[in-house]
Write an enzyme that holds these catalytic residues in place. Sequence first.
Site, PDB file in Angstrom:
ATOM      1  N   ASP A 244      11.014  -7.129   8.017  1.00 21.98           N
ATOM      2  CA  ASP A 244      10.704  -6.308   7.116  1.00 21.98           C
ATOM      3  C   ASP A 244      10.445  -4.853   7.713  1.00 21.98           C
ATOM      4  OD1 ASP A 244       8.194  -8.001   8.030  1.00 21.98           O
ATOM      5  OD2 ASP A 244       7.323  -5.957   7.082  1.00 21.98           O
TER       6      ASP A 244
ATOM      7  N   ARG B 113       0.744  -0.943   0.014  1.00 23.43           N
ATOM      8  CA  ARG B 113       0.077   0.006  -0.138  1.00 23.43           C
ATOM      9  C   ARG B 113       0.768   1.152   0.085  1.00 23.43           C
ATOM     10  NH1 ARG B 113      -2.365   1.524   5.908  1.00 23.43           N
ATOM     11  NH2 ARG B 113      -0.654   0.656   7.273  1.00 23.43           N
TER      12      ARG B 113
ATOM     13  N   LYS C  91       2.393   6.572   1.499  1.00 24.34           N
ATOM     14  CA  LYS C  91       1.771   5.426   2.368  1.00 24.34           C
ATOM     15  C   LYS C  91       0.280   5.583   2.267  1.00 24.34           C
ATOM     16  CE  LYS C  91       2.159   3.054   6.575  1.00 24.34           C
ATOM     17  NZ  LYS C  91       3.061   3.008   8.185  1.00 24.34           N
TER      18      LYS C  91
END
Length: 488
Positions: A253, A94, A114
Amino acid sequence: MTNQNQTGWNFDNSYARLPKSFFTSQNQNPVRSPNLIILNGLLAKSLGLNVEELQTVEGVEVLAGNRIPKGGCPIAQAYAGHQFGHFTMLGDGRALLLGEQITPQGDRYDIQLKGSGRTHYSRGGDGRAALGPMLREYIVSEAMDALGIPTTRSLAVVETGEKIARETYLPGAILTRVAASHIRVGTFQYVAKWGTVEELRILADYAIKRHYQEIENGENRYLSLLQEVINRQAALVAKWQLVGFIHGVMNTDNMTISGETIDYGPCAFMDTYDPETVFSSIDVQGRYAYGNQPYIAGWNLARFAETLLPLLHDDEKEAVEIAQDAISGYMNKYQKNWLEGMRAKLGIFNEEKEDAALVEELHNIMLKYRADYTNTFRGLTFDKMEDTPLYGTPEFTKWHELWQARLGRQDESKESSLELMRNTNPAVIPRNHRVEEALEAAVNEGDLSVIKKLLNVLSKPFEHSPEQEEYCKLPAPSNLPYRTFCGT
């Protein structure tokens, strides 16, 4: 694409020149009616951007993802990661990297949107973000920067004019995030798992050139890369612990190669000191509790070391030994950073072997009496412990005598110790009830005055001014634990 560049966008796209498997070029997903909610003017100026132009219709459309700025090259980056210990393929589901802004000083920063919509890597959902979580990231990331903690920054939040479905329908928003880069441990995991050794080498060389140019011509630059990332993460997590910050989702991540804090989802700051504190609604096992953060960082770094094995040595066994030797030094580096920070919080300049025990005993007393973390150190700084639960207890009285004796065993004056503590112990942090108060006013009432006042206070955490007093107060007692959510 814009025909003029009065805003000051000065993009390069070095990441987009890497192997195509590292990312996917992405069409933008326009939103219905973008409206600028908040803009970080000081950050914009440091990036070489024109604040006035950013607030025009054309400028806001760039921040909303409706218009590609001159020189921009929107991409979604690929990466993998261990999420709560389980390895999976991920990627920007996203978010869009617009490009890399080159500042007037020649520095390079990623400009990422974002909440900009679905991408090739979306794993269900709408790829959008809600206004509340994006404003939360804006508040906390800017507070972290003011505290002197390496972090991604927030340039702007734009409301999209669309509703997104979560537990209920919420106003949509897009955050413009600024980062030294978005290269993660998970980026290396992705290439190590699904790429070639040559692609792994390309990624490592790129990371070195971008963040660690001083090791570029070293004898074993990939070992040096591992060591430098270990150093930065050891320093970063120590800084988190020293202010009571709880990240909430320390997946691989969400660990950057640059050493910046990234991804302010279910993050929060600890009030009452307790190493088992967890705020994230999804961390039901407490994997990422406050007290576990240093160890999880070491675990994540071990995963990073594994990705570099083919580059560390041609012989796998030898490569493993090299990696293990590097990783084995992480905890000592973390402890050194943390203890140095704790000495500063207590006004201590020199080193004594018993310092660790002195600090540990203070934490034990704080835990026993459920003392507020930030206000305890603030009380010690100004010798005003009356309002803390430690005041008058036999344990604290004894500890205080030991501390005063310790301060007497150094050459620096009491005034110097006080100055060190003032510059190390913040008066204010983004207390959870204050953040929620600001978000509720902004999202539910359209009142931005509360959030702007909070941001102003948080921008000067070491000022210790009378105006900050009300922001030092604790929330009203509650029978319910405070919970945060990732907003996805």
